[in-house]
Every structure is written in structure tokens, then in C-alpha cells.
Design a protein around this motif. Structure first.
Motif, PDB file in Angstrom:
ATOM      1  N   ASN A 196      12.721  24.184 -27.276  1.00  0.00           N
ATOM      2  CA  ASN A 196      11.935  25.301 -26.757  1.00  0.00           C
ATOM      3  C   ASN A 196      10.630  24.722 -26.203  1.00  0.00           C
ATOM      4  OD1 ASN A 196      10.514  27.597 -26.268  1.00  0.00           O
ATOM      5  ND2 ASN A 196      10.370  28.240 -28.413  1.00  0.00           N
ATOM      6  N   ARG A 197      10.620  24.409 -24.886  1.00  0.00           N
ATOM      7  CA  ARG A 197       9.499  23.695 -24.279  1.00  0.00           C
ATOM      8  C   ARG A 197       8.191  24.458 -24.432  1.00  0.00           C
ATOM      9  NH1 ARG A 197      11.287  19.496 -20.383  1.00  0.00           N
ATOM     10  NH2 ARG A 197      13.457  19.232 -20.898  1.00  0.00           N
ATOM     11  N   ALA A 198       8.293  25.803 -24.411  1.00  0.00           N
ATOM     12  CA  ALA A 198       7.071  26.617 -24.489  1.00  0.00           C
ATOM     13  C   ALA A 198       6.375  26.454 -25.839  1.00  0.00           C
ATOM     14  CB  ALA A 198       7.426  28.077 -24.240  1.00  0.00           C
ATOM     15  N   ALA A 199       7.126  26.044 -26.879  1.00  0.00           N
ATOM     16  CA  ALA A 199       6.536  25.947 -28.218  1.00  0.00           C
ATOM     17  C   ALA A 199       5.893  24.580 -28.472  1.00  0.00           C
ATOM     18  CB  ALA A 199       7.617  26.202 -29.267  1.00  0.00           C
ATOM     19  N   LEU A 200       5.972  23.692 -27.505  1.00  0.00           N
ATOM     20  CA  LEU A 200       5.452  22.337 -27.714  1.00  0.00           C
ATOM     21  C   LEU A 200       4.352  22.020 -26.713  1.00  0.00           C
ATOM     22  CD1 LEU A 200       8.844  20.458 -28.129  1.00  0.00           C
ATOM     23  CD2 LEU A 200       7.135  20.819 -29.891  1.00  0.00           C
ATOM     24  N   PRO A 201       3.308  21.272 -27.134  1.00  0.00           N
ATOM     25  CA  PRO A 201       2.294  20.878 -26.155  1.00  0.00           C
ATOM     26  C   PRO A 201       2.920  19.950 -25.109  1.00  0.00           C
ATOM     27  CG  PRO A 201       1.862  19.888 -28.321  1.00  0.00           C
ATOM     28  CD  PRO A 201       3.051  20.788 -28.485  1.00  0.00           C
ATOM     29  N   ALA A 202       2.435  20.082 -23.856  1.00  0.00           N
ATOM     30  CA  ALA A 202       2.963  19.235 -22.770  1.00  0.00           C
ATOM     31  C   ALA A 202       2.068  18.009 -22.630  1.00  0.00           C
ATOM     32  CB  ALA A 202       3.000  20.025 -21.474  1.00  0.00           C
ATOM     33  N   ILE A 203       2.680  16.840 -22.522  1.00  0.00           N
ATOM     34  CA  ILE A 203       1.897  15.603 -22.425  1.00  0.00           C
ATOM     35  C   ILE A 203       2.401  14.727 -21.269  1.00  0.00           C
ATOM     36  CG2 ILE A 203       1.268  15.521 -24.885  1.00  0.00           C
ATOM     37  CD1 ILE A 203       3.508  13.340 -25.174  1.00  0.00           C
ATOM     38  N   PHE A 204       1.640  13.710 -20.977  1.00  0.00           N
ATOM     39  CA  PHE A 204       1.994  12.687 -19.992  1.00  0.00           C
ATOM     40  C   PHE A 204       3.086  11.832 -20.637  1.00  0.00           C
ATOM     41  CE2 PHE A 204      -0.686  10.872 -16.385  1.00  0.00           C
ATOM     42  CZ  PHE A 204       0.248   9.945 -15.950  1.00  0.00           C
ATOM     43  N   ASN A 205       4.229  11.686 -20.003  1.00  0.00           N
ATOM     44  CA  ASN A 205       5.256  10.841 -20.602  1.00  0.00           C
ATOM     45  C   ASN A 205       4.668   9.456 -20.908  1.00  0.00           C
ATOM     46  OD1 ASN A 205       7.970  10.125 -21.390  1.00  0.00           O
ATOM     47  ND2 ASN A 205       7.946   8.824 -19.565  1.00  0.00           N
ATOM     48  N   PRO A 206       4.728   9.004 -22.185  1.00  0.00           N
ATOM     49  CA  PRO A 206       3.965   7.816 -22.583  1.00  0.00           C
ATOM     50  C   PRO A 206       4.179   6.586 -21.695  1.00  0.00           C
ATOM     51  CG  PRO A 206       4.846   8.918 -24.506  1.00  0.00           C
ATOM     52  CD  PRO A 206       5.398   9.653 -23.323  1.00  0.00           C
ATOM     53  N   PRO A 240       7.488  17.645 -22.988  1.00  0.00           N
ATOM     54  CA  PRO A 240       7.047  18.242 -24.251  1.00  0.00           C
ATOM     55  C   PRO A 240       6.809  17.121 -25.261  1.00  0.00           C
ATOM     56  CG  PRO A 240       9.390  18.628 -23.904  1.00  0.00           C
ATOM     57  CD  PRO A 240       8.887  17.936 -22.677  1.00  0.00           C
ATOM     58  N   ASP A 241       5.803  17.292 -26.105  1.00  0.00           N
ATOM     59  CA  ASP A 241       5.470  16.260 -27.087  1.00  0.00           C
ATOM     60  C   ASP A 241       6.513  16.289 -28.196  1.00  0.00           C
ATOM     61  OD1 ASP A 241       4.426  14.455 -28.784  1.00  0.00           O
ATOM     62  OD2 ASP A 241       2.442  15.374 -28.949  1.00  0.00           O
ATOM     63  N   THR A 242       7.518  15.436 -28.073  1.00  0.00           N
ATOM     64  CA  THR A 242       8.654  15.510 -29.008  1.00  0.00           C
ATOM     65  C   THR A 242       8.274  15.048 -30.416  1.00  0.00           C
ATOM     66  OG1 THR A 242       9.357  13.393 -28.061  1.00  0.00           O
ATOM     67  CG2 THR A 242      10.516  15.340 -27.309  1.00  0.00           C
ATOM     68  N   LYS A 243       7.055  14.463 -30.573  1.00  0.00           N
ATOM     69  CA  LYS A 243       6.620  14.105 -31.932  1.00  0.00           C
ATOM     70  C   LYS A 243       6.292  15.363 -32.731  1.00  0.00           C
ATOM     71  CE  LYS A 243       4.599   9.553 -31.343  1.00  0.00           C
ATOM     72  NZ  LYS A 243       3.437   9.151 -30.599  1.00  0.00           N
ATOM     73  N   GLN A 244       6.043  16.479 -31.994  1.00  0.00           N
ATOM     74  CA  GLN A 244       5.616  17.712 -32.668  1.00  0.00           C
ATOM     75  C   GLN A 244       6.790  18.660 -32.934  1.00  0.00           C
ATOM     76  OE1 GLN A 244       2.192  18.437 -32.973  1.00  0.00           O
ATOM     77  NE2 GLN A 244       1.362  16.792 -31.738  1.00  0.00           N
ATOM     78  N   ASP A 299      11.758  13.208 -23.287  1.00  0.00           N
ATOM     79  CA  ASP A 299      12.554  14.428 -23.504  1.00  0.00           C
ATOM     80  C   ASP A 299      14.009  14.236 -23.076  1.00  0.00           C
ATOM     81  OD1 ASP A 299      11.755  14.304 -20.857  1.00  0.00           O
ATOM     82  OD2 ASP A 299      11.519  16.471 -20.636  1.00  0.00           O
ATOM     83  N   GLY A 300      14.205  13.855 -21.796  1.00  0.00           N
ATOM     84  CA  GLY A 300      15.571  13.648 -21.315  1.00  0.00           C
ATOM     85  C   GLY A 300      16.174  12.383 -21.904  1.00  0.00           C
ATOM     86  N   ASP A 301      15.317  11.336 -22.015  1.00  0.00           N
ATOM     87  CA  ASP A 301      15.709  10.097 -22.710  1.00  0.00           C
ATOM     88  C   ASP A 301      16.845   9.329 -22.058  1.00  0.00           C
ATOM     89  OD1 ASP A 301      14.098   9.507 -24.799  1.00  0.00           O
ATOM     90  OD2 ASP A 301      15.264  10.538 -26.322  1.00  0.00           O
TER      91      ASP A 301
END
Ligand SMILES: Cc1cc2nc3c(=O)[nH]c(=O)nc-3n(C[C@H](O)[C@H](O)[C@H](O)COP(=O)(O)OP(=O)(O)OC[C@H]3O[C@@H](n4cnc5c(N)ncnc54)[C@H](O)[C@@H]3O)c2cc1C
Length: 302
Positions: free
Chosen positions: A30-40, A13-17, A125-127
């Protein structure tokens, strides 16, 4: 001499958003509320593998463990130049912590066989930054973290590691696993020709879903045979994403999912960083001396 590389990529999930709605009441995302991106940093890992192939030949396979929607990052990687894409997906992977994730990925890497595995340093996300090192240990590969630059010399590789306040150069034997940092390179964009081709790449599960949507009234046999025909046609064009479940990997189920995950989350806390006071120092010798004096005085440095 060509090298076969596997790049482990994760859809995150795009944690910047992150906003109010993106956090659940229990403090989890809430993963569904965030756009999914390629882990940078996985894009940096992919770029490293593509550069290795450009210089020496060989192949680049991208591998992800995730939901069928994780095919988006696999398609993206194919459009940037990866040769093959593999999705590991299985309901029994759910609730895997890093130990189970790295075990499942290790089964897939063994099945693919590689000279080098590239991972991002960390997922946003998991970090934890644990999956790469745990995967290397399970595979018995040499681990080199914080890769910034590298040069193959036959079956050895010379790596420059970014260690924060400087760098370190190490030499390692292959097979090896590298975790790649953002400063390693600038990921290449998608190539137009590849993008036109690989945006049509699908996994068998995605094909099944499309067939079910397009033939809602057909019986199961008709849907199965239609899906099989479409998969065959995609495979002929090199557009079928390889899909494995835990049975395909001959994985020991006690190491997967909930049973394979000893991590127990004790408490989750949202931390809001508030800006504090700030102080300005003039860009003069006296200002710099004053800044250093104050930093030493409050034990920030020294
Ligand atoms: C108790 C517990 C339960 C969990 N349950 C779930 C769950 O049900 N569903 C869920 O999605 N997550 C779940 N997670 C999170 C999951 O464990 C982590 O997302 C995953 O193990 C990766 O860890 P990380 O994000 O810290 O990755 P890091 O260790 O920071 O990632 C480092 C690198 O490893 C590679 N990598 C990491 N994950 C993958 C992957 N999946 N595929 C390919 N490469 C990868 C990438 O190259 C990445 O850059 C759970 C975690 C815990 C602690």
C-alpha cells in the motif's frame, strides 16, 4: 573534455517502514501508507555523475518516470548539484512493467542525448534490477553493471565492477550505461545555497495544482493564463522542472503502459523470515575448526 550524463532516478516507498497497514489484503504494497524516498542506489548513481562532472566538466540531468509527486526526488537531486531535471508523467504510463518503463525512459534519453547514463543497480520496491540493462539494450549503449569506480579516458571509460567476491576491471566505449552499487561512493548531502533555491522548483502540473487551489473561483482561462505566467517566471529563474508526456516523447503507445507490459503477476506471497536456532562457537582455533566442520557437514560450504 566534458561528459553529459543522465541519471535515472526513481521515487520508491520506504520498504524499511513496512508494517501491517503497509500491506494490502492481496499482498501488494500500500504505497500511500509508506513515506516516499529517493531510491537509495540512485543516490549513488547521482553521486557518480556529479563526480564525473566535477572532474571533467559537462552536465548532469536527472530523469524520472512517475507521478507528479516524483518531483520531490528531482528537487532533491537539484539541491545536491544536478543541473537539469526532467519528469516523464502520463496516465498512459500506468501499469508499465520493466519493459515498458525502459522503453519510455529510452525515448526520453534519446531526446536528451547523453554520453553516459547512470542508473541505480536496483530499485528497493520492484527489486528486479532489469530497467538499467533493458534501457542500455534499447539505446544500443554499452552496458556495465555493478559499477564501483570509473575513470574516463577520452571516449573510453575504465570501470571497476564489484562482482561480490572480488572485482573486475573492464574498459568500454562511450556512449555507455552504468548501473551503480551502494559501495561506489558516499552520496553528498544537499548544498544549503542550492537547497534554498531549488526547493522552489516546480513542474507545470504542480503549478496548475497550486493555481487551482489558490484561485478556486476563477474560470479555466484565467487559471490557464495565471499558470502560464507563473511557469514563465519559474523558467526565467531556472526553476521550472521539464515535464514531458508520451506525445512529447513521440512514444509508440503499443510499447507503453498495460499494452506494452507482457509481465503477468501470477501470485503474490508475503514471506516472513523468522529467526531460527543459533549456535555460538568460541573465537579459538578449535572453535573455528568446529564451525567449518559443521558447515561442510550440512553442505552449506564445500
Ligand atoms: C505487471 C506490472 C504492473 C506494474 N504496474 C505499475 C504501476 O501501475 N505503477 C508503478 O509505479 N509501477 C508498476 N509496476 C512496477 C514497475 O514496473 C517497476 O517499478 C518499474 O518498471 C521499475 O522496475 P524495478 O522497480 O524493478 O526497478 P529496477 O530495475 O530494480 O531499477 C533499476 C534502476 O532503474 C532506474 N529506474 C527504474 N524505474 C525508474 C523510473 N520509473 N524512472 C527512472 N528511473 C527508473 C533506477 O535508476 C533504478 O535504480 C508494475 C510492475 C509489473 C510487473
Amino acid at each position: 573534455m566534458g561528459y553529459n550524463s543522465i541519471v535515472c532516478v526513481k521515487q520508491v516507498p520506504d520498504t524499511k517502514q513496512i508494517t501491517g497497514q503497509a500491506m494490502k489484503s492481496d499482498g501488494t504494497v500500500n504505497r500511500a501508507a509508506l513515506p516516499a524516498i529517493f531510491n537509495p542506489e540512485d543516490l549513488n548513481a547521482l553521486e557518480s555523475a556529479l563526480e564525473a562532472r566535477d572532474r571533467h566538466g559537462g552536465t548532469v540531468t536527472v530523469l524520472t518516470m512517475g507521478l507528479p509527486s516524483a518531483c520531490d526526488v528531482l528537487r532533491d537531486a537539484l539541491c545536491r548539484g544536478a543541473d537539469h531535471a526532467v519528469l516523464v508523467t502520463d496516465r498512459r504510463c500506468a501499469a508499465s512493467d520493466t519493459l515498458a518503463t525502459s522503453y519510455i525512459l529510452s525515448c526520453a534519453v534519446r531526446k536528451l542525448n547523453a554520453d553516459v547514463v547512470f542508473c541505480g543497480r536496483q530499485a528497493i520496491d520492484g527489486d528486479t534490477a532489469q530497467v538499467g540493462p533493458q534501457l542500455a539494450e534499447k539505446l544500443g549503449y554499452t552496458l556495465v553493471t555493478y559499477l564501483e569506480d570509473f575513470e574516463f579516458e577520452g571516449r573510453t571509460v575504465r570501470v571497476r565492477r564489484n562482482i561480490g567476491n572480488g572485482y573486475e576491471v573492464v574498459r568500454s566505449q562511450l556512449p555507455a550505461l552504468f548501473t551503480v552499487v551502494e559501495s561506489a561512493n558516499k552520496p553528498r548531502p544537499q548544498a544549503l545555497r542550492k537547497a534554498l533555491k531549488f526547493k522552489k522548483a516546480l513542474s507545470p502540473l504542480e503549478v496548475n495544482k497550486i493555481v487551482t487551489e489558490q484561485l478556486p473561483d476563477a474560470d479555466d482561462n484565467t487559471k490557464r493564463s495565471e499558470a502560464a505566467n507563473r511557469c514563465q517566471a519559474l523558467a526565467k529563474q531556472g526553476l521550472l522542472i521539464t515535464q514531458w508526456d508520451l506525445d512529447d516523447l513521440e512514444a509508440d503507445l503499443t510499447w507503453c503502459g498495460v499494452t506494452g507490459s507482457p509481465t503477468k503477476v501470477n501470485r503474490i506471497q508475503s514471506i516472513v523470515l523468522a529467526g531460527g536456532d543459533y549456535k555460538e562457537f568460541p573465537p579459538t582455533d578449535a572453535g573455528i575448526n568446529q564451525l567449518i566442520y559443521e558447515l561442510v557437514e550440512d553442505h552449506t560450504i564445500g
